[in-house]
Design a protein around this motif. Sequence first.
Motif, mmCIF file in Angstrom:
data_model
loop_
_atom_site.group_PDB
_atom_site.id
_atom_site.type_symbol
_atom_site.label_atom_id
_atom_site.label_comp_id
_atom_site.label_asym_id
_atom_site.label_seq_id
_atom_site.Cartn_x
_atom_site.Cartn_y
_atom_site.Cartn_z
ATOM 1 N N LYS A 313 49.001 27.402 45.859
ATOM 2 C CA LYS A 313 47.586 27.744 45.992
ATOM 3 C C LYS A 313 47.364 28.630 47.220
ATOM 4 N N PHE A 314 48.072 28.359 48.295
ATOM 5 C CA PHE A 314 47.993 29.202 49.490
ATOM 6 C C PHE A 314 48.382 30.637 49.148
ATOM 7 N N ALA A 315 49.490 30.812 48.436
ATOM 8 C CA ALA A 315 49.949 32.151 48.065
ATOM 9 C C ALA A 315 48.927 32.849 47.180
ATOM 10 N N SER A 316 48.352 32.122 46.229
ATOM 11 C CA SER A 316 47.316 32.692 45.357
ATOM 12 C C SER A 316 46.106 33.121 46.180
ATOM 13 N N ASN A 317 45.651 32.238 47.054
ATOM 14 C CA ASN A 317 44.505 32.562 47.909
ATOM 15 C C ASN A 317 44.734 33.856 48.684
ATOM 16 N N GLU A 318 45.901 33.947 49.289
ATOM 17 C CA GLU A 318 46.147 35.066 50.191
ATOM 18 C C GLU A 318 46.387 36.375 49.446
ATOM 19 N N LEU A 319 46.922 36.300 48.231
ATOM 20 C CA LEU A 319 47.015 37.518 47.433
ATOM 21 C C LEU A 319 45.619 38.011 47.059
ATOM 22 N N LEU A 320 44.727 37.106 46.655
ATOM 23 C CA LEU A 320 43.367 37.499 46.303
ATOM 24 C C LEU A 320 42.643 38.084 47.516
ATOM 25 N N LEU A 321 42.815 37.460 48.669
ATOM 26 C CA LEU A 321 42.209 37.978 49.894
ATOM 27 C C LEU A 321 42.763 39.362 50.227
ATOM 28 N N HIS A 322 44.054 39.520 50.087
ATOM 29 C CA HIS A 322 44.700 40.811 50.352
ATOM 30 C C HIS A 322 44.121 41.894 49.444
ATOM 31 N N LEU A 323 43.969 41.591 48.168
ATOM 32 C CA LEU A 323 43.440 42.577 47.225
ATOM 33 C C LEU A 323 41.988 42.929 47.548
ATOM 34 N N ALA A 324 41.186 41.900 47.858
ATOM 35 C CA ALA A 324 39.762 42.134 48.114
ATOM 36 C C ALA A 324 39.516 42.853 49.432
ATOM 37 N N SER A 325 40.390 42.661 50.409
ATOM 38 C CA SER A 325 40.154 43.229 51.737
ATOM 39 C C SER A 325 40.854 44.565 51.958
ATOM 40 N N ASN A 326 41.752 44.946 51.055
ATOM 41 C CA ASN A 326 42.521 46.179 51.243
ATOM 42 C C ASN A 326 42.075 47.310 50.325
ATOM 43 N N GLY A 327 40.895 47.174 49.746
ATOM 44 C CA GLY A 327 40.363 48.254 48.940
ATOM 45 C C GLY A 327 40.893 48.324 47.530
ATOM 46 N N ALA A 328 41.623 47.292 47.079
ATOM 47 C CA ALA A 328 42.163 47.317 45.719
ATOM 48 C C ALA A 328 41.117 46.946 44.676
ATOM 49 N N VAL A 329 40.017 46.331 45.121
ATOM 50 C CA VAL A 329 38.956 45.878 44.213
ATOM 51 C C VAL A 329 37.686 46.640 44.578
ATOM 52 N N GLU A 330 37.168 47.433 43.648
ATOM 53 C CA GLU A 330 36.063 48.325 43.975
ATOM 54 C C GLU A 330 34.701 47.641 43.925
ATOM 55 N N ARG A 331 34.462 46.798 42.950
ATOM 56 C CA ARG A 331 33.129 46.223 42.753
ATOM 57 C C ARG A 331 32.878 45.060 43.708
ATOM 58 N N PHE A 332 31.694 45.060 44.306
ATOM 59 C CA PHE A 332 31.314 43.970 45.204
ATOM 60 C C PHE A 332 31.387 42.620 44.483
ATOM 61 N N ALA A 333 30.897 42.549 43.258
ATOM 62 C CA ALA A 333 30.873 41.283 42.530
ATOM 63 C C ALA A 333 32.284 40.752 42.294
ATOM 64 N N ASP A 334 33.227 41.633 41.957
ATOM 65 C CA ASP A 334 34.606 41.196 41.749
ATOM 66 C C ASP A 334 35.228 40.735 43.066
ATOM 67 N N GLN A 335 34.931 41.432 44.163
ATOM 68 C CA GLN A 335 35.428 41.012 45.476
ATOM 69 C C GLN A 335 34.917 39.608 45.804
ATOM 70 N N ARG A 336 33.638 39.394 45.589
ATOM 71 C CA ARG A 336 33.030 38.095 45.903
ATOM 72 C C ARG A 336 33.613 36.985 45.031
ATOM 73 N N ASP A 337 33.822 37.280 43.741
ATOM 74 C CA ASP A 337 34.414 36.284 42.850
ATOM 75 C C ASP A 337 35.811 35.894 43.317
ATOM 76 N N LEU A 338 36.651 36.890 43.597
ATOM 77 C CA LEU A 338 38.025 36.600 43.989
ATOM 78 C C LEU A 338 38.074 35.818 45.296
ATOM 79 N N LEU A 339 37.221 36.188 46.248
ATOM 80 C CA LEU A 339 37.197 35.448 47.506
ATOM 81 C C LEU A 339 36.677 34.025 47.308
ATOM 82 N N ALA A 340 35.741 33.845 46.382
ATOM 83 C CA ALA A 340 35.234 32.494 46.108
ATOM 84 C C ALA A 340 36.342 31.585 45.603
#
Length: 364
Positions: A313-340
Amino acid sequence: MHTTTPLADGATAPATQATSLPELAAQPVLQRLRSYGEAPAGLAAIVARASARLLDSDMLIRQTAQPFAAPEASAHAPVPLEHREHALSESILEQIRRDGLAPHYKPFMRTFARILFSLFLTPDQYDRACACIDSGNNLRFLMSDAGGPTLGSWRTVAQPDGDGFKLRIDKVWGMYANLDGMAIVAARTPGSFFPSAFLVWPEQYATLQRSLCGDSFLDDVVQLGNVRGEVTVAAADKLKAGGPAALNKYLTTVRPFLVRALMAHVEWLHGQGRLRLGEDERAARDFIAAAARAKTQTGTYAAEDVHKVLALKFASNELLLHLASNGAVERFADQRDLLAFTKMEGSSYRCYHELRAAARAQNA
C-alpha cells in the motif's frame, strides 16, 4: 540502492551497506516488498524519497548508519481464508481495467463488505447482516476518528453497559456516511490495545447526527460524511470472529484488492490520455499490480502478511503521489482522486510508521 543475496532459509541479507539516509530509511519498506520480487529501480527511488520525507522527529533521532536486519520468517503456518466473493472481485477488477474505477466503485465496495462479513462475522451476525444488505441497506465502514489516528486519542469509545455496550461515536471521512444504512464502527474499548468493531443496525444509525464532508470524488461517485452520536448495542453485535486483531486482518485482506483496483484505474487513465506513464512509472505500476495480484491469489493469511501488505500500500500511495505531483496527470479532478486514494485504507505515514516499528537494526 543496496542489493541482497539469498540465504539458505529463504531470508535475505544486505550484500552492501546503504550509503545514504534515504536508502537506509527505505529499507523497512523495500525489504518487505522484496517478498514479491526485486522492486524496479524507479520504484525503489520513489520509496527512498518518500521514506526520507516521512521521517518524524523520533525516527530521525533514532536513525543511525546501521542497516536494518532482514525480516525473520514466521514460524506459524498461514491460515486459509475462504471468503466467498473472490470470483466476483476478479470480475469487477477486470471491468475497472476496461472502464475505469468510477462506474464500478460501488459494487467493488459492496464486495469488500461481503468479504468482511464472510471472514469476521459469526454465522448469526452473517445471516442478519446479509439480510440487511439484501433488503436494500448499504454498509458504512467507520474507521477514521475525529480524535486522530492514534487509538488512545480516539473519541469513539465503547463502554460496557449492562448486557451490551454504550457506543459513543465521533467518526469522520466515512464513505456515504451521511446516508442511511447499517454500519460497522471501530471503537476504543477500555484496557484494549486493539480497536473493537460493532455492528450498528439501520434503525440505530438513523438516530445519529450526520453531515457532508467536502466535495465529492471520482466523478461525483464518492461522497464523504461525518457521524456523531450515541447508541446502545447488544453484546452479540460486537465482532469477535478473527480475534482482537480482526480489523487488522480485514485491512490486510482487502488492501491488495484495493491496490489492484487503483493500478487498473491508472492503466485506464493512461489509455484515455489522462495520465502519462514513463518507462520507470510503467515498471513501477506493473510491479505493484503483479504483487497485489499475487497476494490476492494466495487465499491465506499469515502474521507477516500485515507488513508485506503495508509495504504494498505504501508503494501504491507513493506512485500515485509521484504521478500527481510530477505533471503526469493533467486534470485537477484526477489529481485529487489519486491523492485521495493515498489516504484510504492506510496513508503512507501510517504504513511507514508500522513498518519502521517492526524493523530492527542489523546488529541491535
